[in-house]
Design a protein around this motif. Structure first.
Motif, mmCIF file in Angstrom:
data_model
loop_
_atom_site.group_PDB
_atom_site.id
_atom_site.type_symbol
_atom_site.label_atom_id
_atom_site.label_comp_id
_atom_site.label_asym_id
_atom_site.label_seq_id
_atom_site.Cartn_x
_atom_site.Cartn_y
_atom_site.Cartn_z
ATOM 1 N N GLN A 30 -4.563 13.618 -2.570
ATOM 2 C CA GLN A 30 -5.404 12.712 -1.785
ATOM 3 C C GLN A 30 -6.308 11.876 -2.693
ATOM 4 O O GLN A 30 -6.521 10.696 -2.469
ATOM 5 C CB GLN A 30 -6.261 13.518 -0.791
ATOM 6 C CG GLN A 30 -5.450 14.170 0.328
ATOM 7 C CD GLN A 30 -4.487 13.191 0.992
ATOM 8 O OE1 GLN A 30 -4.878 12.095 1.389
ATOM 9 N NE2 GLN A 30 -3.217 13.564 1.108
ATOM 10 N N ALA A 31 -6.821 12.517 -3.760
ATOM 11 C CA ALA A 31 -7.704 11.801 -4.685
ATOM 12 C C ALA A 31 -6.952 10.669 -5.381
ATOM 13 O O ALA A 31 -7.457 9.552 -5.523
ATOM 14 C CB ALA A 31 -8.274 12.763 -5.715
ATOM 15 N N SER A 89 -5.747 3.289 -3.443
ATOM 16 C CA SER A 89 -6.098 2.343 -2.375
ATOM 17 C C SER A 89 -7.418 1.649 -2.697
ATOM 18 O O SER A 89 -7.595 0.480 -2.384
ATOM 19 C CB SER A 89 -6.134 3.022 -1.009
ATOM 20 O OG SER A 89 -7.017 4.115 -1.057
ATOM 21 N N ALA A 90 -8.324 2.371 -3.376
ATOM 22 C CA ALA A 90 -9.583 1.723 -3.772
ATOM 23 C C ALA A 90 -9.304 0.600 -4.761
ATOM 24 O O ALA A 90 -9.848 -0.497 -4.660
ATOM 25 C CB ALA A 90 -10.527 2.752 -4.391
ATOM 26 N N THR A 150 0.837 5.149 0.969
ATOM 27 C CA THR A 150 -0.029 5.956 1.854
ATOM 28 C C THR A 150 0.137 7.455 1.665
ATOM 29 O O THR A 150 -0.705 8.230 2.130
ATOM 30 C CB THR A 150 0.237 5.590 3.330
ATOM 31 O OG1 THR A 150 1.659 5.589 3.541
ATOM 32 C CG2 THR A 150 -0.299 4.197 3.650
ATOM 33 N N ASN A 151 1.202 7.906 1.003
ATOM 34 C CA ASN A 151 1.333 9.349 0.770
ATOM 35 C C ASN A 151 2.385 9.610 -0.297
ATOM 36 O O ASN A 151 3.248 8.753 -0.550
ATOM 37 C CB ASN A 151 1.727 10.076 2.065
ATOM 38 C CG ASN A 151 1.173 11.499 2.101
ATOM 39 O OD1 ASN A 151 0.795 12.051 1.060
ATOM 40 N ND2 ASN A 151 1.122 12.082 3.285
ATOM 41 N N PRO A 172 -13.368 2.905 -7.736
ATOM 42 C CA PRO A 172 -13.210 4.302 -7.344
ATOM 43 C C PRO A 172 -14.403 5.143 -7.821
ATOM 44 O O PRO A 172 -15.041 4.839 -8.813
ATOM 45 C CB PRO A 172 -11.939 4.735 -8.075
ATOM 46 C CG PRO A 172 -11.268 3.473 -8.474
ATOM 47 C CD PRO A 172 -12.316 2.447 -8.613
ATOM 48 N N LYS A 174 0.838 -1.205 0.000
ATOM 49 C CA LYS A 174 0.000 0.000 0.000
ATOM 50 C C LYS A 174 0.873 1.254 0.000
ATOM 51 O O LYS A 174 1.874 1.339 0.708
ATOM 52 C CB LYS A 174 -0.882 -0.031 1.250
ATOM 53 C CG LYS A 174 -2.057 0.932 1.223
ATOM 54 C CD LYS A 174 -2.948 0.633 2.444
ATOM 55 C CE LYS A 174 -4.018 1.698 2.635
ATOM 56 N NZ LYS A 174 -4.964 1.815 1.534
ATOM 57 N N GLN A 203 -6.371 7.961 -2.868
ATOM 58 C CA GLN A 203 -7.643 7.299 -2.577
ATOM 59 C C GLN A 203 -7.989 6.335 -3.714
ATOM 60 O O GLN A 203 -8.433 5.200 -3.489
ATOM 61 C CB GLN A 203 -8.713 8.375 -2.457
ATOM 62 C CG GLN A 203 -10.015 7.918 -1.844
ATOM 63 C CD GLN A 203 -11.038 9.050 -1.929
ATOM 64 O OE1 GLN A 203 -10.672 10.221 -1.968
ATOM 65 N NE2 GLN A 203 -12.301 8.697 -1.984
ATOM 66 N N VAL A 226 -12.673 10.520 -8.508
ATOM 67 C CA VAL A 226 -11.351 9.907 -8.367
ATOM 68 C C VAL A 226 -10.889 9.387 -9.729
ATOM 69 O O VAL A 226 -9.733 9.517 -10.109
ATOM 70 C CB VAL A 226 -11.403 8.762 -7.341
ATOM 71 C CG1 VAL A 226 -10.150 7.927 -7.426
ATOM 72 C CG2 VAL A 226 -11.561 9.359 -5.960
ATOM 73 N N GLN A 228 -5.995 18.332 -2.379
ATOM 74 C CA GLN A 228 -7.043 17.350 -2.691
ATOM 75 C C GLN A 228 -6.649 16.421 -3.825
ATOM 76 O O GLN A 228 -6.998 15.256 -3.837
ATOM 77 C CB GLN A 228 -8.333 18.098 -3.035
ATOM 78 C CG GLN A 228 -8.949 18.716 -1.792
ATOM 79 C CD GLN A 228 -10.122 19.603 -2.151
ATOM 80 O OE1 GLN A 228 -10.192 20.150 -3.238
ATOM 81 N NE2 GLN A 228 -11.048 19.743 -1.217
#
Length: 500
Positions: A126-127, A133-134, A66-67, A141, A64, A130, A145, A123
Motif C-alpha cells: 500500500q505504501a 499515486s502521490a 491501483t494495486n 510523498p 494510474k 500510495q 512512503v 502495508q
C-alpha cells in the motif's frame, strides 16, 4: 514474510489462472493468453530480485496503477491499472516492444481477474502504491512512503543518449521527464563525443520513478536510446537559460553565449558524470510526450517547420558559400547557401529536410569557424531564393541541389551511422595507396593547424588524424574534404567519435 502472505492470498482464491500459470500446463497457459481485456495484467518471468516498484514502473507511463500482487516464488506478479483502457494501451504497446526489468525480458498478458483483492493489511504494498499515486498526482510523498520506495538520494539524473540518429533538444527532455514530476533544471553538453544531460527534479522520488520507467527506452523509433543513472550531484548550478541549459525556477537568467560555463565544482562532477546528446525533431504534443515516455514515438518528417537555417556571427572576411556547404554538409545535404548581401556576417542555408536542419543546428551552434563563435537557429524562411536571372549578387548565393558531394543521397548509407559532433579528431577515407603519413601530416598542418597524432587503419585507405583543437579540425575539414589527392581520388573527411 510479505511475499509468503501474498502467495497465500493468491492461492486461497483457488484461481485456475494462478495454479495453471505456476505448474506450466500448456493448455491453461493458452487459455490465459486468450483472456479478454481486463484492467488486471498478469506478468511472468520476472527476475528474482525484481522489486514491486520496478513492476509498477512498467505501468506508470500508461496511467494510474491501483494495486499489485507479487508472487515471489513463482517470479510472477499481477498489476491492476486504474482503467481497462490503460491496461489495453499497455498490452498493445508491450506486444510491439518487449518490456524488460533489470535487462530481463518479461511477459505481460490480460488476467482472468477483473480486480485484485489483496490484504489491505499488506502495508508495504500500500505504501508503494500510495507513493506512486502521490508522485503521479504531483504531490510530495510522506517520509515513510519515501522510505518504502527506498528513494534515491539524488534528485538529479544523468542521461546519456545512445544511437543518436536525430538531435534531442532540451525541450524534448523536459517534456518527456516532466511526466514524472517537476523538472527544475537541465544542463546538456557533449562529452566523449556523446550528447549528455543532467536533469534535476524537485524530489528524489520523481527521479527514481523517471529512471525506472524511462531507462533503456527510445525517444524515437529504434534510436535515441535513454541511458539513465543517478548523478552524484544533488543540485545543479545553471548560469544561463538557452538551448544548452535551463533553470525553470529562474526565468530571469541571461542567455549567455550558448556555451554554459560550469563552475569548477560542477565541472569536476561532470568529469565523473558521463552523458549523451540529441536533437528533437519537433516539439512533442502532450499526448506524444506521454507516448515518448513509454518509448513508442516514431516521428517521421517534421511537419510545419522548414529545413532552412539562419547562421550568424560569421567571419565575413573569410566565409564563402562553399565553406558553409562543406561544414553543414557533414550533417545533411545542403541544397542552397545565401550569404546576406546587406549583412555579410549572416547566411541562410537550406538543408534537404527539417530533420537535417535540426541535426546541423544541434551540432554546430556555438562552434568556432574562422575564429568566431557561430550562432545557428531555424529560419522562418521555407526556402532560399536564387537571384533573379541576370542579376549578379557577387557570388553570394549558390545552388548545390545537384552537387556530387552530398553525403546522404543513398537511403541507408553508412554515413547516417557516422554523424558525430565536431571533435579535434578527424576520420579520413579514400586515401590513395601511395600516400604516406608524412604526406597527410604536411597537408593538414598546411591547413593552418597542428597535427597532434595520426593513425592509419589496417588497409591504409582510412586514417584518424588529431588536430590540437576542435576549431582547427573544423578548419581542416572545410579546406580538405574532397581534396584531390591525384589520380582523381578525392579525400573524404568527417568528424570522428574516437580519439587516438
Amino acid at each position: 514474510m510479505d511475499g509468503i502472505s501474498d502467495v497465500a492470498v493468491g492461492v486461497k482464491r483457488g484461481s485456475d489462472e494462478l495454479n495453471g500459470a505456476s505448474n506450466g500446463s500448456d493448455s491453461k497457459k493458452l487459455r490465459v493468453e486468450e483472456a479478454p481485456p481486463s484492467r488486471v495484467l498478469h506478468i511472468r518471468k520476472l527476475p528474482n530480485e525484481a522489486s514491486e516498484t520496478e513492476v509498477i514502473a512498467l505501468g506508470l507511463p500508461f496511467g494510474k496503477v491501483t494495486n499489485i500482487l507479487t508472487l515471489k516464488g513463482k517470479n510472477q506478479a499481477f498489476l491492476e491499472m486504474g482503467t481497462e483502457e490503460a491496461a489495453i494501451t499497455m498490452v498493445n504497446y508491450y506486444t510491439t516492444v518487449t518490456p524488460h526489468i533489470r535487462n530481463v525480458p518479461v511477459y505481460i498478458q490480460y488476467s482472468n481477474h477483473k480486480e485484485l483483492k489483496t490484504d489491505a493489511g499488506n502495508q508495504r504494498t500500500q505504501a508503494v502504491l500510495q507513493a506512486v499515486s502521490a508522485v503521479q498526482s504531483g504531490g510530495s510523498p510522506s517520509s515513510d512512503v519515501q522510505e518504502a520506495l527506498a528513494a534515491a538520494s539524488s534528485p538529479v539524473l544523468r542521461i546519456i543518449i545512445d544511437n543518436m540518429f536525430y538531435p534531442v533538444t532540451l525541450d524534448v527532455l523536459q517534456q518527456i521527464f516532466s511526466k514524472f514530476g517537476t523538472v527544475m533544471k537541465i544542463i546538456t553538453f557533449t562529452k566523449n563525443n556523446q550528447f549528455q544531460a543532467l536533469l534535476q527534479f524537485s524530489d528524489p522520488v520523481n527521479a527514481q520513478q523517471a529512471k525506472l520507467a524511462l531507462d533503456g527506452q527510445n525517444i524515437y523509433n529504434s534510436c535515441c536510446t535513454l541511458r539513465i543513472d543517478f548523478s552524484k550531484l544533488v543540485n545543479l548550478n545553471v548560469k544561463y537559460n538557452n538551448d544548452k541549459s535551463r533553470d525553470y525556477t529562474r526565468p530571469e537568467l541571461p542567455a549567455g553565449d550558448g556555451q554554459p560555463s560550469l563552475d569548477p565544482t560542477v565541472a569536476a562532477a561532470f568529469s565523473k558524470d558521463s552523458n549523451s546528446l540529441l536533437g528533437a525533431l519537433n516539439p512533442l504534443s502532450a499526448a506524444a510526450a506521454a507516448a515518448a515516455a513509454a518509448g513508442r514515438v516514431a516521428l517521421a518528417g517534421q511537419t510545419g517547420s522548414s529545413g532552412v537555417l539562419l547562421v550568424s556571427n560569421l567571419n565575413e572576411e573569410m566565409v564563402t558559400p562553399q565553406s558553409l556547404f562543406t561544414l553543414f554538409g557533414v550533417y545533411g545535404d545542403v541544397q542552397r547557401v545565401k550569404i546576406l548581401y546587406n549583412k555579410k556576417d549572416s547566411a541562410l542555408i537550406q538543408m534537404s529536410d527539417a530533420n537535417q536542419a535540426q541535426l546541423a543546428m544541434s551540432h554546430l551552434n556555438g562552434q568556432k569557424m574562422y575564429g568566431k563563435i557561430i550562432r545557428v537557429t531555424l529560419s522562418k524562411h521555407q526556402t532560399v531564393a536564387l537571384p533573379r536571372d541576370g542579376l549578379d549578387d557577387q557570388g553570394l548565393t549558390k545552388d548545390y541541389a545537384n552537387s556530387p558531394l552530398h553525403r546522404f543521397k543513398k537511403p541507408g548509407s553508412k554515413n547516417f551511422q557516422n554523424i558525430f559532433p565536431p571533435s579535434a579528431t578527424l576520420h579520413l577515407s579514400n586515401i590513395p595507396q601511395d600516400v604516406t603519413e608524412d604526406d597527410l601530416r604536411l597537408l593538414f598542418s598546411n591547413a593552418g593547424g597542428t597535427v597532434k597524432a595520426f593513425k592509419f587503419f589496417q588497409d591504409r585507405k582510412m586514417a584518424l588524424i588529431q588536430m590540437s583543437t576542435v576549431e582547427e579540425a573544423i578548419q581542416a575539414l572545410i579546406d580538405l574534404h574532397n581534396y584531390n589527392m591525384g589520380g582523381n581520388q578525392h579525400l573524404r573527411v568527417s568528424f570522428s567519435k574516437s580519439t587516438i
